[in-house]
Enzyme design. Structure first.
Site, mmCIF file in Angstrom:
data_model
loop_
_atom_site.group_PDB
_atom_site.id
_atom_site.type_symbol
_atom_site.label_atom_id
_atom_site.label_comp_id
_atom_site.label_asym_id
_atom_site.label_seq_id
_atom_site.Cartn_x
_atom_site.Cartn_y
_atom_site.Cartn_z
ATOM 1 N N LEU A 65 0.842 -1.187 0.000
ATOM 2 C CA LEU A 65 0.000 0.000 0.000
ATOM 3 C C LEU A 65 0.873 1.230 0.000
ATOM 4 C CD1 LEU A 65 -0.765 1.603 3.078
ATOM 5 C CD2 LEU A 65 -0.845 -0.829 3.491
ATOM 6 N N CYS A 66 0.363 2.276 -0.605
ATOM 7 C CA CYS A 66 1.095 3.528 -0.749
ATOM 8 C C CYS A 66 1.137 4.270 0.585
ATOM 9 C CB CYS A 66 0.437 4.390 -1.818
ATOM 10 S SG CYS A 66 1.244 5.992 -2.013
#
Length: 117
Positions: free
Chosen positions: A77-78
């Site tokens: 995930l960013c």
């Protein structure tokens, strides 16, 4: 066989898109392709949240992610998107935290990058 990177941009409430990316990932693996990473971006980062409750008759999204993690797919995930949305990055379940630079490197090495929006 092809190497894929997938990205998911929609929240867990978008069951259609969630099911499409999950089914696509399983179909890729069944055909012998490789998925280098599945990256949560924008509102997709909420899939890594441990702060939502699902009724037993709803789509059990964490179970679907766990099934892909069990197949050794790199679930990421960013960090920037997560911080903007106040996601607790210390508790992200099967997802690891990564930056856009790492995602960009993965996509540049892959044969195909497919976005699910």
């Amino acid at each position: 066989m092809a190497r894929f990177v997938l990205s998911l941009h929609t929240p867990p409430s978008d069951h259609d898109t969630t099911q499409r990316i999950i089914k696509f990932a399983h179909a890729c693996l069944a055909q012998g392709h490789t998925i280098d990473a599945l990256f949560l971006y924008q509102n997709g980062i909420y899939h890594a949240s441990e702060n939502f409750e699902l009724a037993s008759d709803e789509l059990q999204i964490p179970t679907l992610w766990q099934q892909l993690a069990d197949k050794n797919i790199n679930l990421m995930l960013c960090i920037t998107a997560a911080e903007k949305r106040a996601l607790n990055c210390k508790h992200t379940g099967v997802f690891s935290v990564a930056g856009l630079a790492e995602f960009a490197m993965l996509t540049s090495d892959a044969d195909k990058w497919i976005q699910f929006k």
